[in-house]
Motif scaffolding. Structure first.
Motif, mmCIF file in Angstrom:
data_model
loop_
_atom_site.group_PDB
_atom_site.id
_atom_site.type_symbol
_atom_site.label_atom_id
_atom_site.label_comp_id
_atom_site.label_asym_id
_atom_site.label_seq_id
_atom_site.Cartn_x
_atom_site.Cartn_y
_atom_site.Cartn_z
ATOM 1 N N PRO A 45 0.721 -1.056 -0.204
ATOM 2 C CA PRO A 45 -0.041 -0.019 -0.102
ATOM 3 C C PRO A 45 0.993 1.330 0.018
ATOM 4 O O PRO A 45 1.942 1.258 0.397
ATOM 5 N N PRO A 46 0.425 2.409 -0.489
ATOM 6 C CA PRO A 46 1.074 3.731 -0.794
ATOM 7 C C PRO A 46 1.665 4.270 0.529
ATOM 8 O O PRO A 46 2.447 4.902 0.458
ATOM 9 N N HIS A 47 0.787 4.002 1.790
ATOM 10 C CA HIS A 47 1.460 4.638 3.005
ATOM 11 C C HIS A 47 2.891 4.115 3.617
ATOM 12 O O HIS A 47 3.294 4.603 4.467
ATOM 13 N N VAL A 48 3.208 2.904 3.197
ATOM 14 C CA VAL A 48 4.273 2.272 3.562
ATOM 15 C C VAL A 48 5.645 2.900 2.806
ATOM 16 O O VAL A 48 5.896 2.911 1.779
ATOM 17 N N PRO A 49 6.474 3.390 3.735
ATOM 18 C CA PRO A 49 7.680 3.851 3.449
ATOM 19 C C PRO A 49 8.731 2.924 2.611
ATOM 20 O O PRO A 49 8.558 1.895 3.349
ATOM 21 N N GLU A 50 9.284 3.375 1.555
ATOM 22 C CA GLU A 50 10.175 2.476 0.981
ATOM 23 C C GLU A 50 11.242 1.692 1.816
ATOM 24 O O GLU A 50 11.576 0.659 1.581
ATOM 25 N N GLU A 51 11.950 2.605 2.616
ATOM 26 C CA GLU A 51 13.018 2.031 3.539
ATOM 27 C C GLU A 51 12.382 1.064 4.689
ATOM 28 O O GLU A 51 13.135 0.457 5.226
ATOM 29 N N LEU A 52 11.059 0.975 4.795
ATOM 30 C CA LEU A 52 10.616 -0.038 5.758
ATOM 31 C C LEU A 52 10.137 -1.388 5.068
ATOM 32 O O LEU A 52 9.376 -2.042 5.645
ATOM 33 N N ILE A 53 10.610 -1.616 3.803
ATOM 34 C CA ILE A 53 9.819 -2.649 2.970
ATOM 35 C C ILE A 53 11.249 -3.703 3.084
ATOM 36 O O ILE A 53 12.288 -3.369 2.578
ATOM 37 N N HIS A 54 10.973 -4.832 3.462
ATOM 38 C CA HIS A 54 11.927 -5.829 3.653
ATOM 39 C C HIS A 54 11.202 -7.240 3.228
ATOM 40 O O HIS A 54 10.038 -7.280 3.516
ATOM 41 N N SER A 55 12.196 -8.276 3.287
ATOM 42 C CA SER A 55 11.586 -9.600 3.073
ATOM 43 C C SER A 55 12.456 -10.652 3.956
ATOM 44 O O SER A 55 13.342 -10.807 3.588
ATOM 45 N N ALA A 56 11.671 -11.000 5.258
ATOM 46 C CA ALA A 56 12.699 -11.826 6.086
ATOM 47 C C ALA A 56 12.500 -13.293 5.551
ATOM 48 O O ALA A 56 13.373 -14.123 6.131
ATOM 49 N N GLY A 57 11.503 -13.685 4.930
ATOM 50 C CA GLY A 57 11.149 -15.174 4.436
ATOM 51 C C GLY A 57 10.977 -16.122 5.632
ATOM 52 O O GLY A 57 10.984 -17.376 5.618
ATOM 53 N N ILE A 58 10.064 -15.367 6.422
ATOM 54 C CA ILE A 58 9.627 -16.315 7.543
ATOM 55 C C ILE A 58 8.121 -16.745 6.977
ATOM 56 O O ILE A 58 7.505 -16.099 6.701
ATOM 57 N N THR A 59 8.122 -18.003 6.954
ATOM 58 C CA THR A 59 8.824 -19.285 7.653
ATOM 59 C C THR A 59 9.327 -20.115 6.652
ATOM 60 O O THR A 59 9.469 -21.532 6.688
ATOM 61 N N PHE A 60 9.602 -19.730 5.381
ATOM 62 C CA PHE A 60 10.312 -20.175 4.263
ATOM 63 C C PHE A 60 11.509 -20.243 3.656
ATOM 64 O O PHE A 60 12.054 -20.942 2.962
ATOM 65 N N GLY A 61 12.030 -19.035 3.875
ATOM 66 C CA GLY A 61 13.206 -18.692 3.275
ATOM 67 C C GLY A 61 14.549 -19.558 3.813
ATOM 68 O O GLY A 61 14.214 -20.145 4.737
ATOM 69 N N PRO A 62 15.395 -19.914 2.750
ATOM 70 C CA PRO A 62 16.565 -20.699 3.229
ATOM 71 C C PRO A 62 17.253 -20.461 4.197
ATOM 72 O O PRO A 62 17.572 -21.269 5.226
ATOM 73 N N GLU A 63 17.433 -19.174 4.525
ATOM 74 C CA GLU A 63 18.107 -18.436 5.695
ATOM 75 C C GLU A 63 17.488 -19.007 6.997
ATOM 76 O O GLU A 63 18.008 -19.292 8.016
#
Lengths: 415, 108
Positions: A23-41
């Motif tokens: 959504p547009p109210h989310v600042p770009e610098e606060l967007i991340h992907s942690a891959g919980i609960t599926f990412g290899p890390e």
């Protein structure tokens, strides 16, 4: 939208998933992907990964995932605020299991906000209170020893299926008044629902579980017993009998909640015990401190998350949260918050008592928490009495299952 | 059964029957008394059933029953006083029939 418990309707929140649906109210610098609960890390070492989130991510950020976007709260303090403020952070639509929109029901009491919520909890709390679960302690100890009897002479076992699964699930099914011989089927259903990460498999599994539980409920109507299902079936609320959808929503919620969580917790703890012989000996040498030992082990091996839907615009840590957004408290990460638990990854059985978020907080605190604590304590005590020295089978690669309950898939032990 | 009176911050008094062996936190929850939350359900894992025992009952009720209760009271949201207890740790018995507890301004 206010919940009408007698006329369940699907929430109108939109499911938002992926980078192109931020959504547009989310600042770009606060967007991340942690891959919980599926990412290899994450899957390589989930608890170490969640502990390290405090160094890697902002304390409150917007996580983008193919399974749904949400704000993630990793600070202990923020989780308390979110989970204790149902007027902003509602449980409506917070349970991810698919339901038929034409035959909708609420998961009770999980999706019900105060003040109605307390009325449902009062029906079952006496059976799940610290005093209530103590009545089960003697049979728990017997069961633990029966399971150990079957494996002790072999010098090895697959812990997850020999103990981790049958111990808590047998206790739970007896308490519910459901047939213990159905354990394998029930657990397969729970695994499909919680770990498939596939909406079609989840929906198909929900249909099977629903058909089974509806039949079980009808049977308890005809033949009451002293189990939890029967108690719910025959309970009154606001001076009236409960409606079929209330009974079903209540029973299915407990059923899903009871099959996988302690199982995963024990698997996590036994992996740690196997890898830490000195700490095991320390525990054995200090039996009077068992309650603190259990609490600390639950802190570092928490298995689940608490999701909420934001229903009123709200600011937290200077971040604008908007109605309709989802937020998930990463409880295992909150339990590694260095501001609350100094040297958070160190297992210290002499920490001052703090709120450990293993069972969440707020009115929706896990009703099975006392049962889970007692099961964990009894399992540790009885196991260490008879199998004080054990290790992970040499050459084993520990693999974690993706999904909303964090634990190793297999755990072969030798002694 | 024994009686417990809960006094709210606004001075409102509610008296309810609490079964012997049941705790004062549950007495509040079963009777929808505001001011006691008891979110962990009596597991000594939160401090949201904090109450102040009325001075006239303090001797009979006594001080915190365990190290855990003592440590959690230190984390309670409202100020701790000499008569502070976690109400889940006060169990109804005939000796405290008639107990009066005062509820704190906040539990969070």
């Amino acid at each position: 939208m206010a919940i009408d418990v007698l006329n369940p309707t699907p929430p109108d929140f939109k499911r938002v998933a992926g980078r192109d649906q931020v959504p547009p109210h989310v600042p770009e610098e606060l967007i991340h992907s942690a891959g919980i609960t599926f990412g290899p890390e994450f899957l390589a070492a989930p608890h170490a990964y969640m502990a390290a989130m405090h160094q890697k991510f902002p304390p409150l950020y917007y996580d983008v995932s193919p399974f749904g976007n949400a704000w993630l709260a990793i600070k202990h303090e923020d989780a308390l605020k979110v989970l204790r403020n149902p007027e902003v952070f509602s449980n409506e639509g917070a349970t991810p299991f698919p339901r038929d929109p034409d035959d909708y029901f609420y998961f009770i009491p999980q999706e019900i906000d105060p003040p109605q919520h307390r009325k449902y909890r009062n029906i079952v709390d006496p059976m799940f209170s610290p005093q209530g679960v103590l009545k089960l302690e003697a049979t728990m100890r017997e069961l633990a020893n029966e399971l150990i009897d079957e494996i002790i002479a072999n010098g090895q076992c697959e812990f997850t299926t020999a103990f981790g699964r049958p111990f808590p699930v047998t206790i739970f099914l007896r308490l519910m008044g459901l047939p213990v011989e159905m354990t394998d089927t029930f657990v397969d259903w729970a695994v499909s629902l919680l770990h498939s990460n596939d909406r079609a498999i989840m929906a198909e599994t929900m249909t099977k579980i629903s058909a089974y539980l509806k039949a079980a409920i009808e049977e308890k109507k005809r033949q009451p017993d002293d189990g939890v299902v029967s108690r719910i079936v025959h309970a009154q609320i606001d001076g009236r009998p409960m409606h079929d959808k209330e009974i079903f929503g209540f029973v299915i919620f407990l059923f899903i909640g009871g099959l996988d969580t302690v199982f995963a917790t024990l698997n996590n703890i036994w992996l740690w015990l196997a890898n830490n012989p000195d700490r095991r000996r320390e525990m054995i040498a200090d039996p009077g401190n068992i309650n603190a030992q259990v609490e600390e082990l639950l802190r570092v091996h928490s298995v689940t998350f608490s999701g909420r839907t934001i229903v009123k615009d709200h600011e937290m840590r200077g971040v604008q949260l908007k109605a309709g957004d989802k937020i998930t408290c990463i409880l295992p990460a909150c339990n590694f918050d260095p501001e609350v638990f100094p040297n958070p990854t160190v297992v210290d059985f002499h920490r001052p008592r703090q709120i450990v978020l293993a069972f969440t907080v707020g009115v929706h605190s896990c009703m099975g928490a006392h049962l889970a604590r007692l099961e964990t304590k009894v399992a540790i005590q009885e196991w260490l009495k008879r199998i004080p020295d054990f290790a992970v089978k040499p050459g084993t690669q520990i693999v974690y299952r993706p999904g909303g309950v964090v634990g190793p898939h297999h755990l072969p032990l030798v002694w | 059964m024994g009686k417990v009176t809960y006094v709210g911050v606004d001075g409102s008094r509610t008296t309810v029957e609490v079964a012997e062996g049941e705790n004062v936190m549950r007495g509040a929850l079963y009777n929808a008394i505001d001011g006691i939350i008891g979110e962990c359900g009596g597991g000594l894992a939160c401090a949201t059933c904090h109450c102040y025992v009325d001075d006239s009952w303090a001797d009979r009720v006594g001080t915190p029953a365990s190290r855990e209760e003592d440590e959690l009271l230190a984390a309670a949201s409202a100020p701790r006083r000499a008569t502070s207890r976690l109400s889940c740790q006060i169990v109804m018995d005939p000796a405290i029939d008639g107990l009066i507890v005062h509820l704190p301004e906040t539990q969070y």
